[in-house]
Design a protein around this motif. Structure first.
Motif, PDB file in Angstrom:
ATOM      1  N   UNK A   1      57.136   5.544 -10.391  1.00 53.76           N
ATOM      2  CA  UNK A   1      57.554   6.931 -10.186  1.00 53.76           C
ATOM      3  C   UNK A   1      57.423   7.809 -11.426  1.00 53.76           C
ATOM      4  N   UNK A   2      57.229   7.217 -12.601  1.00 52.90           N
ATOM      5  CA  UNK A   2      57.081   8.018 -13.813  1.00 52.90           C
ATOM      6  C   UNK A   2      55.816   7.593 -14.551  1.00 52.90           C
ATOM      7  N   UNK A   3      55.260   8.519 -15.348  1.00 55.04           N
ATOM      8  CA  UNK A   3      54.060   8.194 -16.107  1.00 55.04           C
ATOM      9  C   UNK A   3      54.345   7.129 -17.151  1.00 55.04           C
ATOM     10  N   UNK A   4      55.527   7.127 -17.711  1.00 50.64           N
ATOM     11  CA  UNK A   4      55.899   6.103 -18.686  1.00 50.64           C
ATOM     12  C   UNK A   4      55.817   4.715 -18.060  1.00 50.64           C
ATOM     13  N   UNK A   5      56.332   4.603 -16.850  1.00 52.24           N
ATOM     14  CA  UNK A   5      56.289   3.317 -16.144  1.00 52.24           C
ATOM     15  C   UNK A   5      54.854   2.917 -15.823  1.00 52.24           C
ATOM     16  N   UNK A   6      54.057   3.888 -15.415  1.00 57.74           N
ATOM     17  CA  UNK A   6      52.657   3.607 -15.093  1.00 57.74           C
ATOM     18  C   UNK A   6      51.917   3.075 -16.314  1.00 57.74           C
ATOM     19  N   UNK A   7      52.077   3.741 -17.453  1.00 56.98           N
ATOM     20  CA  UNK A   7      51.387   3.338 -18.681  1.00 56.98           C
ATOM     21  C   UNK A   7      51.828   1.945 -19.107  1.00 56.98           C
ATOM     22  N   UNK A   8      53.129   1.715 -19.043  1.00 53.31           N
ATOM     23  CA  UNK A   8      53.660   0.410 -19.455  1.00 53.31           C
ATOM     24  C   UNK A   8      53.145  -0.704 -18.564  1.00 53.31           C
TER      25      UNK A   8
ATOM     26  N   UNK B   1      42.041  -1.855  -9.838  1.00 51.91           N
ATOM     27  CA  UNK B   1      43.363  -1.632 -10.415  1.00 51.91           C
ATOM     28  C   UNK B   1      43.690  -0.143 -10.519  1.00 51.91           C
ATOM     29  N   UNK B   2      42.710   0.663 -10.897  1.00 49.71           N
ATOM     30  CA  UNK B   2      42.983   2.092 -11.048  1.00 49.71           C
ATOM     31  C   UNK B   2      43.169   2.797  -9.715  1.00 49.71           C
ATOM     32  N   UNK B   3      42.582   2.257  -8.655  1.00 48.20           N
ATOM     33  CA  UNK B   3      42.825   2.848  -7.337  1.00 48.20           C
ATOM     34  C   UNK B   3      44.289   2.718  -6.950  1.00 48.20           C
ATOM     35  N   UNK B   4      44.997   1.774  -7.563  1.00 51.13           N
ATOM     36  CA  UNK B   4      46.412   1.556  -7.282  1.00 51.13           C
ATOM     37  C   UNK B   4      47.311   2.189  -8.337  1.00 51.13           C
ATOM     38  N   UNK B   5      46.970   1.990  -9.617  1.00 52.82           N
ATOM     39  CA  UNK B   5      47.793   2.536 -10.696  1.00 52.82           C
ATOM     40  C   UNK B   5      47.606   4.046 -10.840  1.00 52.82           C
TER      41      UNK B   5
ATOM     42  N   UNK C   1      46.787   7.905 -23.222  1.00 50.72           N
ATOM     43  CA  UNK C   1      47.509   6.652 -23.502  1.00 50.72           C
ATOM     44  C   UNK C   1      47.365   5.632 -22.386  1.00 50.72           C
ATOM     45  N   UNK C   2      46.877   6.050 -21.227  1.00 57.50           N
ATOM     46  CA  UNK C   2      46.671   5.117 -20.131  1.00 57.50           C
ATOM     47  C   UNK C   2      45.258   4.545 -20.245  1.00 57.50           C
ATOM     48  N   UNK C   3      45.116   3.574 -21.143  1.00 57.45           N
ATOM     49  CA  UNK C   3      43.794   3.043 -21.480  1.00 57.45           C
ATOM     50  C   UNK C   3      43.093   2.413 -20.280  1.00 57.45           C
ATOM     51  N   UNK C   4      43.864   1.880 -19.334  1.00 57.72           N
ATOM     52  CA  UNK C   4      43.266   1.205 -18.189  1.00 57.72           C
ATOM     53  C   UNK C   4      42.394   2.153 -17.376  1.00 57.72           C
ATOM     54  N   UNK C   5      42.853   3.391 -17.196  1.00 56.83           N
ATOM     55  CA  UNK C   5      42.193   4.290 -16.261  1.00 56.83           C
ATOM     56  C   UNK C   5      41.699   5.601 -16.862  1.00 56.83           C
ATOM     57  N   UNK C   6      42.008   5.858 -18.119  1.00 57.07           N
ATOM     58  CA  UNK C   6      41.538   7.111 -18.710  1.00 57.07           C
ATOM     59  C   UNK C   6      40.007   7.095 -18.776  1.00 57.07           C
ATOM     60  N   UNK C   7      39.385   8.194 -18.400  1.00 60.13           N
ATOM     61  CA  UNK C   7      37.929   8.339 -18.404  1.00 60.13           C
ATOM     62  C   UNK C   7      37.246   7.420 -17.388  1.00 60.13           C
ATOM     63  N   UNK C   8      37.908   7.164 -16.273  1.00 57.78           N
ATOM     64  CA  UNK C   8      37.305   6.294 -15.255  1.00 57.78           C
ATOM     65  C   UNK C   8      36.346   7.056 -14.350  1.00 57.78           C
ATOM     66  N   UNK C   9      36.391   8.380 -14.377  1.00 57.52           N
ATOM     67  CA  UNK C   9      35.475   9.151 -13.537  1.00 57.52           C
ATOM     68  C   UNK C   9      36.153  10.304 -12.831  1.00 57.52           C
ATOM     69  N   UNK C  10      37.467  10.382 -12.899  1.00 56.11           N
ATOM     70  CA  UNK C  10      38.215  11.532 -12.389  1.00 56.11           C
ATOM     71  C   UNK C  10      39.379  11.767 -13.335  1.00 56.11           C
ATOM     72  N   UNK C  11      39.945  12.946 -13.316  1.00 53.20           N
ATOM     73  CA  UNK C  11      40.892  13.321 -14.370  1.00 53.20           C
ATOM     74  C   UNK C  11      42.347  13.404 -13.921  1.00 53.20           C
TER      75      UNK C  11
ATOM     76  N   UNK D   1      49.165  -1.293 -18.802  1.00 50.21           N
ATOM     77  CA  UNK D   1      48.668  -1.878 -20.051  1.00 50.21           C
ATOM     78  C   UNK D   1      48.678  -3.401 -20.017  1.00 50.21           C
ATOM     79  N   UNK D   2      49.537  -3.971 -19.172  1.00 54.55           N
ATOM     80  CA  UNK D   2      49.605  -5.434 -19.105  1.00 54.55           C
ATOM     81  C   UNK D   2      48.352  -6.033 -18.472  1.00 54.55           C
ATOM     82  N   UNK D   3      47.525  -5.194 -17.833  1.00 55.35           N
ATOM     83  CA  UNK D   3      46.295  -5.679 -17.202  1.00 55.35           C
ATOM     84  C   UNK D   3      45.086  -5.568 -18.111  1.00 55.35           C
TER      85      UNK D   3
END
Length: 293
Positions: free
Chosen positions: A60-67, A88-92, A39-49, A70-72
């Motif tokens: 602090x939570x995966x829900x917050x990270x995904x939300x 962005x994924x190096x931070x998120x 569900x984390x479309x920004x970073x899923x399949x970026x090269x590490x799992x 996604x705005x980016x």
């Protein structure tokens, strides 16, 4: 799962690096490694799992990270910089290693230089949480840019425009003629896609297939170079016009803005677009309203 040339380069640097600096103290006690969810479309399949939680933006939570991540996604769709996703994924979703690895300041500055103007188009400033001065200098351990140097003479870094350029429907010949009259220039051109493997596609103008319908303030001889410049710097517009094809013929019209041209209208030159064919045939003898007056 690890992959991607940028990640391999990072790991190579880690093997050669000594103890981390004060800016990247390891937070083993307060963070954990979790799989990057689909569900984390920004970073899923970026090269590490796996990624660290909390992340480098203090989510602090995966829900917050995904939300928040996604705005980016709309910005990435604008293709404002080929390294924007890595930054962005190096931070998120920071990679799960034995220390925290921040993006280099130069990577932040390169992405900001290209993407902040696009964000400004929609009224969003570059957020303070991404202040590039917070990130380490290049001589420290950090994630550097992957794409070529944007100052290199061999390749100009693509810049996305604020304009959502799309193919027009050739409604009536009259409307097309009115559109050509309203713009500074109009040409029939053939565009070729140079590659499909990089984050941002490169496009070439076929110089042997340029038919100038209207040159306006431009010299006829400079139009091919100006249009190639447009293809180089407006990746979003060219990508939308091509619609995934490898080559195509189009009638484009637009305006001249100081040192660049901006395409306002684009029509696909196809047999079924009879109105477009009719308009181009009639153009040679057509008089625009200001000319008729």
């Amino acid at each position: 799962r690890l992959g991607g040339p940028w990640l391999l380069g990072l790991l190579a640097r880690l093997l050669l690096w000594g103890s981390p600096g004060a800016w990247a103290s390891y937070l083993r006690r307060s963070s954990s490694c979790l799989p990057i969810p689909h569900r984390m479309a920004l970073c899923y399949d970026i090269g590490y799992s796996e990624m660290r939680i909390p992340n480098l933006l203090e989510h602090e939570t995966m829900t917050e990270v995904i939300q928040q991540s996604s705005s980016w996604l709309p910005l990435l769709a604008r293709e404002c910089h080929p390294d924007a996703r890595i930054f962005l994924c190096s931070l998120f979703a920071p990679i799960c290693l034995d220390r925290l690895i921040y993006p280099c300041r130069s990577l932040c500055e390169a992405v900001k230089r290209s993407c902040a103007p696009v964000m400004a188009c929609y009224g969003y400033p570059w957020p303070e949480i991404l202040n590039c001065n917070k990130f380490p200098a290049d001589h420290e351990l950090c994630i550097a840019a992957v794409s070529m140097d944007e100052n290199s003479s061999s390749r100009r870094m693509p810049r996305a425009s604020c304009k959502d350029c799309e193919l027009e429907e050739a409604s009536t010949a009259r409307e097309i003629l009115e559109s050509l009259c309203a713009n500074d220039f109009a040409v029939k051109i053939r565009i070729l896609r140079k590659n499909t493997t990089t984050t941002i596609s490169d496009f070439d103008l076929d110089p042997s297939k340029v038919e100038v319908l209207k040159h306006g303030p431009l010299l006829r001889t400079e139009i091919p170079a100006r249009l190639q410049q447009w293809l180089d710097i407006d990746a979003t517009c060219a990508h939308n016009i091509m619609r995934g094809t490898h080559a195509g013929v189009f009638v484009v019209s637009g305006e001249v803005q100081s040192d660049k041209v901006v395409v306002n209208k684009a029509y696909a030159w196809q047999k079924r677009n009879r109105n477009l064919h009719q308009a181009v045939r009639r153009w040679k003898h057509h008089r625009c309203p200001e000319q008729a007056g």
